[in-house]
Design a protein around this motif. Structure first.
Motif, PDB file in Angstrom:
ATOM      1  N   ALA B 309       0.805  -1.212   0.000  1.00 15.61           N
ATOM      2  CA  ALA B 309       0.000   0.000   0.000  1.00 15.61           C
ATOM      3  C   ALA B 309       0.841   1.267   0.000  1.00 15.61           C
ATOM      4  O   ALA B 309       0.332   2.351  -0.249  1.00 15.61           O
ATOM      5  CB  ALA B 309      -0.931  -0.002   1.205  1.00 15.61           C
ATOM      6  N   ARG B 310       2.117   1.160   0.329  1.00 17.35           N
ATOM      7  CA  ARG B 310       2.918   2.374   0.432  1.00 17.35           C
ATOM      8  C   ARG B 310       4.302   2.170  -0.141  1.00 17.35           C
ATOM      9  O   ARG B 310       4.746   1.043  -0.346  1.00 17.35           O
ATOM     10  CB  ARG B 310       3.015   2.827   1.899  1.00 17.35           C
TER      11      ARG B 310
ATOM     12  N   GLN C 214       2.868 -18.104  -7.636  1.00 17.89           N
ATOM     13  CA  GLN C 214       3.053 -16.941  -8.511  1.00 17.89           C
ATOM     14  C   GLN C 214       4.490 -16.433  -8.373  1.00 17.89           C
ATOM     15  O   GLN C 214       5.074 -16.507  -7.294  1.00 17.89           O
ATOM     16  CB  GLN C 214       2.067 -15.823  -8.145  1.00 17.89           C
ATOM     17  N   ILE C 215       5.027 -15.942  -9.475  1.00 16.52           N
ATOM     18  CA  ILE C 215       6.361 -15.344  -9.469  1.00 16.52           C
ATOM     19  C   ILE C 215       6.242 -13.961 -10.085  1.00 16.52           C
ATOM     20  O   ILE C 215       5.548 -13.797 -11.093  1.00 16.52           O
ATOM     21  CB  ILE C 215       7.370 -16.170 -10.317  1.00 16.52           C
ATOM     22  N   GLY C 216       6.917 -12.981  -9.509  1.00 19.07           N
ATOM     23  CA  GLY C 216       6.884 -11.660 -10.124  1.00 19.07           C
ATOM     24  C   GLY C 216       7.465 -10.611  -9.215  1.00 19.07           C
ATOM     25  O   GLY C 216       7.884 -10.903  -8.090  1.00 19.07           O
ATOM     26  N   ALA C 217       7.486  -9.373  -9.706  1.00 18.55           N
ATOM     27  CA  ALA C 217       7.938  -8.259  -8.876  1.00 18.55           C
ATOM     28  C   ALA C 217       6.935  -8.087  -7.746  1.00 18.55           C
ATOM     29  O   ALA C 217       5.737  -8.289  -7.942  1.00 18.55           O
ATOM     30  CB  ALA C 217       8.012  -6.986  -9.718  1.00 18.55           C
ATOM     31  N   PRO C 218       7.414  -7.723  -6.512  1.00 17.29           N
ATOM     32  CA  PRO C 218       6.518  -7.657  -5.368  1.00 17.29           C
ATOM     33  C   PRO C 218       5.268  -6.803  -5.623  1.00 17.29           C
ATOM     34  O   PRO C 218       4.169  -7.219  -5.302  1.00 17.29           O
ATOM     35  CB  PRO C 218       7.387  -7.040  -4.278  1.00 17.29           C
ATOM     36  N   HIS C 219       5.439  -5.628  -6.240  1.00 18.13           N
ATOM     37  CA  HIS C 219       4.252  -4.780  -6.388  1.00 18.13           C
ATOM     38  C   HIS C 219       3.286  -5.352  -7.416  1.00 18.13           C
ATOM     39  O   HIS C 219       2.094  -5.106  -7.344  1.00 18.13           O
ATOM     40  CB  HIS C 219       4.629  -3.327  -6.689  1.00 18.13           C
ATOM     41  N   ASP C 220       3.805  -6.127  -8.386  1.00 23.69           N
ATOM     42  CA  ASP C 220       2.888  -6.785  -9.327  1.00 23.69           C
ATOM     43  C   ASP C 220       2.066  -7.852  -8.609  1.00 23.69           C
ATOM     44  O   ASP C 220       0.868  -7.990  -8.839  1.00 23.69           O
ATOM     45  CB  ASP C 220       3.663  -7.437 -10.474  1.00 23.69           C
ATOM     46  N   LEU C 221       2.738  -8.618  -7.735  1.00 22.86           N
ATOM     47  CA  LEU C 221       2.017  -9.641  -6.983  1.00 22.86           C
ATOM     48  C   LEU C 221       0.978  -8.994  -6.075  1.00 22.86           C
ATOM     49  O   LEU C 221      -0.121  -9.505  -5.901  1.00 22.86           O
ATOM     50  CB  LEU C 221       2.975 -10.477  -6.130  1.00 22.86           C
ATOM     51  N   TYR C 222       1.354  -7.852  -5.533  1.00 24.35           N
ATOM     52  CA  TYR C 222       0.450  -7.172  -4.603  1.00 24.35           C
ATOM     53  C   TYR C 222      -0.757  -6.596  -5.341  1.00 24.35           C
ATOM     54  O   TYR C 222      -1.897  -6.736  -4.904  1.00 24.35           O
ATOM     55  CB  TYR C 222       1.206  -6.050  -3.889  1.00 24.35           C
ATOM     56  N   ASP C 223      -0.473  -5.986  -6.504  1.00 24.92           N
ATOM     57  CA  ASP C 223      -1.559  -5.333  -7.242  1.00 24.92           C
ATOM     58  C   ASP C 223      -2.404  -6.335  -8.019  1.00 24.92           C
ATOM     59  O   ASP C 223      -3.600  -6.140  -8.182  1.00 24.92           O
ATOM     60  CB  ASP C 223      -0.988  -4.301  -8.224  1.00 24.92           C
TER      61      ASP C 223
END
Lengths: 312, 364, 341
Positions: B309-310, C214-223
């Motif tokens: 989120a940040r 899942q594999i990927g950049a952290p923010h991609d996994l998060y989003d």
């Protein structure tokens, strides 16, 4: 600090290649293992063999030809009917039944005193351990001297009576056994103390604190926290002493020689006499085997209890 | 139910002062967190309240009564240890019943209370399980239940979550908070984790080096830290503190941070700083109040941590470090480039560069 | 330097399938993080890379070279242990030199190699100190430098900072990230802390019961999580999950959902809370300063909303919940993500 919920499973830690490695290791150490097995097993098998014959070193034939004197289970039958054997066995159990609880209670009491700090603790602690370090033969001689009819024990008792006390400790059939047990208690209470103290120190401090904060009295803490948590170590200490008392010999033999008569004749002393004085080796083999079986049963029982104790 | 008052409480071990003149009143039914790094004196304070340690000087009062000479078993204090100190050689039921048995409660009463507490703590199904091998959250519940069943007026908790997994702490926190709601006791909670203190406590007492630095509600402490230590310790990340100088131009006072830029002060701080023109000062602002628009301060962007989120932006200028926290929907600045940002006036705090004390805002 | 590739690797212990048909590639010089709950197979994967375990099937490649017959020391992979295992009686410098001295390399080479590594990690000022006088982050540096002097092709770290204080963890993870960038080496990392994982890694691999989710950049996994499982693993507070019917009952505007949606997921920061008469009731408020986490009960579910700043709310007050347009995650009956409507 353990992270309880992050422990990976045991399965992830076991190692398949190690199994093949273990097999190789087994082959490499096999000769040594066989040797050890032989050393342990050979005397037992030899005893079983001889116990089934009437062989003695005076018969003039080597032991491996003992089968020429084959008697089958006769030695064991004799043993069943041997009142002197049963007397010795009963006496041994009696000494055990008196000495082990006394040593346990004294040891436990001392451990309770020593678990907290006080002035002069270290000096007293070393002093308490001295008896354990005295060579048993020397201890035997010491007690032999102490319990002479003109010895220090009687002198001490005389202080409380008008007439000088002249008790013949070691030649009175009833008192001799008491003297022998006193010597054993003197010598082996320190070992019990040492083991129990180690166990008591390892009882977690915060659990005791928690119990105090819950309002538990000293006695309640002792019986609900300290003793249960010492269970394994108590069983070990008791097992050690039970087994050792079964083998009680040196101190006793020097003090009384098993006498007067057979008044202090324990199993070990009895075996010694049958072997060395009467030279009936095949019979001794039968006795020894019988005792080995008894001791094994006791040990297995103790170990089982111990493993269950560790589960909690 | 009990009020705890600590008056000039101190504890020294030889030359070492573990606790220096602590004054703190914990209200009846309050959840108070003692927060600080290891060695700050929080555990010493807790152990003195419990009666495990005797203070070198000062008084502890429960509802006005001095309890320094009352032994710990008689203080009516429930204590939850860091590792819970569950009696693992007993069953869950025996653990719960332990205190009641120790105090000689009648058997029927014990059965009734244990049953009621097991229901409350949702332990009914495992009452006869051995306590060894239970999961941490069950252990925590059991540890609290074991003390709470005696209805102690005061509950002390010594870092109960420090051995718990990150993923599980949030669950444990809310469980603990709801348990306190159910029992309504005065709770004193020792922790080094500001997040635990912020989320659970009614008030927080921040300590360092045996001294009490500030007491207040979580937001009080977050918004108006008493000094730079508290400012840095509270918040994740903590407050940015930069060295600067007060500059007065006409009637307006601003802070100049050499090489980085200048920040205008809100009226209340302007008034407080009016006579200090030219003097050194430390300026503090929260990373999450930094905004990417406008102008004011310029620093070079280092590492950029995108955490869901940040986004935490690490900023640097000639050895001076600062952080900015941006919401995920704001595009983060480019690494290894200069970045200009602003701090809103009301987000600015001033501190004395020598003592570290906050400069109090003053009305006209 | 090396890329590490797993092709259909499986490993079981008895009946337990610890690693199940795993495929992934760790790119050269990447900070690559394995993330999953206990038992998910992270430790087994580390052991397979180190060569302490042999796969039952499948193949592991370092830079395209199969590793099946390469022994652990010849793989030249360094492991930094959880407790760092520094020698307390040696200074930082002696600790760093240790692996080279043990290999009987000549003095001049050792000196050059140590200088190169310690310069890169900016640790000249701590070299003369014993570990006891170093901070958590500095100790980490020493442990890494000690691994680095051997010039390994990659490092493995198994939850190296979990024992530190919360504050120290925040600082140390940044240090770790900087160090990895300084030394430009492949770093394989295991942690239990989702924030730490997202903070440090270039790429994350999320495991569930021995399988790659899942594999990927952290923010991609998060989003854009591909499953409810991945969605629930990342983010604190965790994503709100609700059956479609419950969600419709709780939200003020009917969510625009795709066909076959069984479960709806909404991140706490995408949930809007309005103080007006709605179906929700505030049950708890956690003021964290920068954000405020509200627990709101609506349609029989406790929703968590992470609001920026310190908005004014009262426990027990009625509220209305709504969701940002892009904040909706839809999952089918198997927990797989549907493309958001």
């Amino acid at each position: 600090m353990t992270k309880v919920s992050t422990i990976e499973p045991v399965a992830e830690l076991t190692d398949a290649p190690v199994k093949t490695g273990a097999r190789l290791g087994l082959w490499l150490t096999l000769p040594a293992q066989l040797l050890v097995l032989f050393i342990a097993l050979f005397p037992i098998l030899m005893q079983v063999y001889i116990s089934l014959t009437d062989w003695s070193p005076l018969d003039g034939i080597p032991w491996w030809r003992a089968h020429e004197l084959w008697t089958g289970l006769l030695n064991y039958a004799d043993l069943m009917a041997d009142s002197r054997f049963w007397g010795a066995l009963w006496r041994t159990f009696f000494v055990m039944a008196v000495c082990v609880p006394v040593q346990f209670l004294l040891g436990l009491g001392l451990a309770v005193l020593f678990v907290d700090d006080f002035r002069g603790k270290r000096v007293l602690y070393s002093t308490l351990l001295v008896p354990m370090m005295v060579v048993p033969a020397v201890a035997g001689y010491m007690f032999f001297m102490l319990f002479q009819s003109g010895g220090p024990v009687n002198d001490l008792l005389s202080l409380f009576t008008s007439d000088p006390v002249r008790i013949a400790w070691l030649s009175d059939p009833d008192l001799a056994l008491i003297a022998v047990m006193l010597a054993d208690i003197w010598q082996w209470t320190p070992l019990m103390f040492l083991i129990l103290l180690a166990g008591m120190i390892s009882v977690p401090q915060d659990q005791q604190m928690a119990a105090i904060l819950l309002g538990a009295s000293w006695w309640r803490r002792f019986f609900t926290i300290v003793l249960p948590r010492m269970k394994s170590i108590i069983i070990i200490a008791l097992a050690i002493r039970v087994i050792e008392i079964f083998k009680i010999f040196d101190t006793l033999f020097i003090m009384t020689g098993g006498g007067p008569g057979v008044a202090t004749e324990t199993i070990s002393v009895y075996i010694y006499k049958v072997t060395q004085q009467e030279l009936i080796w095949s019979y001794v083999a039968a006795i020894a085997l019988a005792i080995l079986i008894v001791l094994s049963v006791v040990s297995v029982f103790a170990i089982k209890r111990m493993q269950r104790g560790q589960g909690t | 139910m009990s009020e705890i008052a600590l008056e000039n409480l101190g504890k020294t071990f030889g030359d070492f002062t573990a606790l220096a003149d602590m004054n703190l009143t914990i209200a009846n039914g309050e959840f108070m967190a003692l927060l600080g790094p290891s060695g700050c004196g929080k555990s010493t304070t807790m152990n003195i309240i419990a009666g495990m340690l005797r203070p070198s000087h000062g008084a502890i009062r429960f509802n006005g009564q001095d309890v320094v000479d009352v032994p710990m078993a008689k203080r009516g204090v429930g204590f939850v240890f860091q590792n819970y100190a569950i009696f693992t050689h007993m069953s869950v039921r025996e653990n719960l019943a332990y205190g009641l048995r120790a105090q000689g409660a009648p058997g029927a009463e014990i059965t009734k209370r244990v049953k009621a507490f097991a229901e409350l703590l949702q332990l009914e199904t495992m009452l006869d399980r051995p306590a060894a091998g239970l999961s941490v959250n069950i252990l925590q519940r059991l540890a609290i239940g074991r003390s709470a069943i005696l209805k102690p007026a005061i509950f002390l908790l010594d870092e109960p979550l420090s051995n718990v997994d990150a993923a599980f702490r949030a669950v444990m926190r809310s469980e603990l908070k709801s348990l306190q709601g159910q029992f309504g006791q005065t709770m004193v909670y020792v922790t080094h984790d500001q997040l635990e203190a912020m989320t659970m406590a009614d008030r927080i007492a921040v300590m360092d080096h045996g001294k009490l630095l500030q007491v207040g509600t979580p937001l009080d402490i977050y918004n108006n830290p008493a000094d730079t230590f508290v400012a840095r310790f509270i918040g994740a990340p903590g407050m940015n503190i930069l060295d600067g100088r007060l500059i007065q131009k006409d009637d307006a006072v601003s802070v100049e941070v050499p090489g980085i830029g200048s920040v205008d002060l809100p009226p209340a701080l302007q008034f407080a700083a009016r006579d200090l023109n030219g003097s050194d000062v430390q300026i503090g602002f929260r990373p999450e109040q930094v905004s990417a628009t406008g102008s004011g301060l310029t620093m070079r962007v280092g590492l950029v941590e995108r955490i869901g989120a940040r986004t935490i932006v690490h900023l640097e200028h000639e050895g001076i470090a600062a952080k900015a926290v941006l919401p995920a929907d704001v595009a983060p600045p480019v690494a290894r480039k200069d970045w200009t940002f602003t701090v809103p006036e009301d987000g600015v705090r001033l501190f004395d560069p020598v003592t570290g004390q906050a400069l109090k805002a003053r009305a006209h | 330097m090396a890329s590490i590739r797993f092709e259909n690797v499986s490993k079981s212990y008895g009946d337990v399938l610890a690693v199940d048909q795993v495929n992934f590639e760790v790119p050269d010089n990447a900070f690559f993080c394995f993330f999953g709950p206990p038992l998910s197979g992270k430790s087994t994967i580390l052991k397979l890379i180190l060569g302490l375990e042999t796969p039952d099937s499948g193949e592991i490649f370092f830079d395209g070279r199969p590793m099946r017959d390469i022994s652990p020391p010849d793989r030249n992979v360094a492991m930094v242990f959880q407790n760092l295992a520094l020698f307390p009686h040696m200074t930082a410098l002696e600790n760093v030199r240790f692996p080279l001295v043990e290999r009987k390399i000549d003095g001049a080479t050792i000196k050059a190699r140590v200088a190169q590594v310690t310069d890169k990690l900016h640790m000249a000022h701590i070299l003369h100190k014993p570990p006891a006088q170093l901070s958590g982050g500095e100790r980490q540096r020493v442990a890494i430098a000690r691994a680095l002097v051997r010039d390994p092709v990659a490092y493995l770290m198994d939850d190296p900072i979990s024992a530190l204080d919360a504050r120290l963890r925040e600082e140390t993870r940044v240090e770790l990230r900087r160090m990895q960038q300084d030394m430009a080496k492949t770093l394989i990392y295991v942690t239990h802390d989702q924030e730490e994982a997202m903070s440090v890694s270039d790429q994350m691999l999320i495991l569930e019961a021995g399988r790659v989710r899942q594999i990927g950049a952290p923010h991609d996994l998060y989003d854009a999580p591909n499953s409810a499982y991945v969605a629930s693993m990342l983010g604190a507070p965790a994503m709100n999950m609700a059956d479609t019917s419950d969600a419709i009952g709780a939200l003020s505007t009917a969510p625009d959902i795709g066909r076959g949606t069984q479960t709806i997921g909404i991140r706490p920061e995408h949930l809007k809370v309005a103080r007006k008469n709605g179906p929700g009731r505030v049950t708890a408020i956690e003021p964290l300063g920068a954000t405020t986490v509200l627990s709101v009960e609506a349609a029989g579910i406790t929703w968590k909303a992470a609001l920026r700043g310190q908005p004014d709310h009262e426990i027990g007050a009625p509220v209305e919940l709504s969701v940002d347009a892009g904040g909706l995650h839809c999952f089918d009956a198997h927990g797989n993500a549907l493309s958001a409507a």
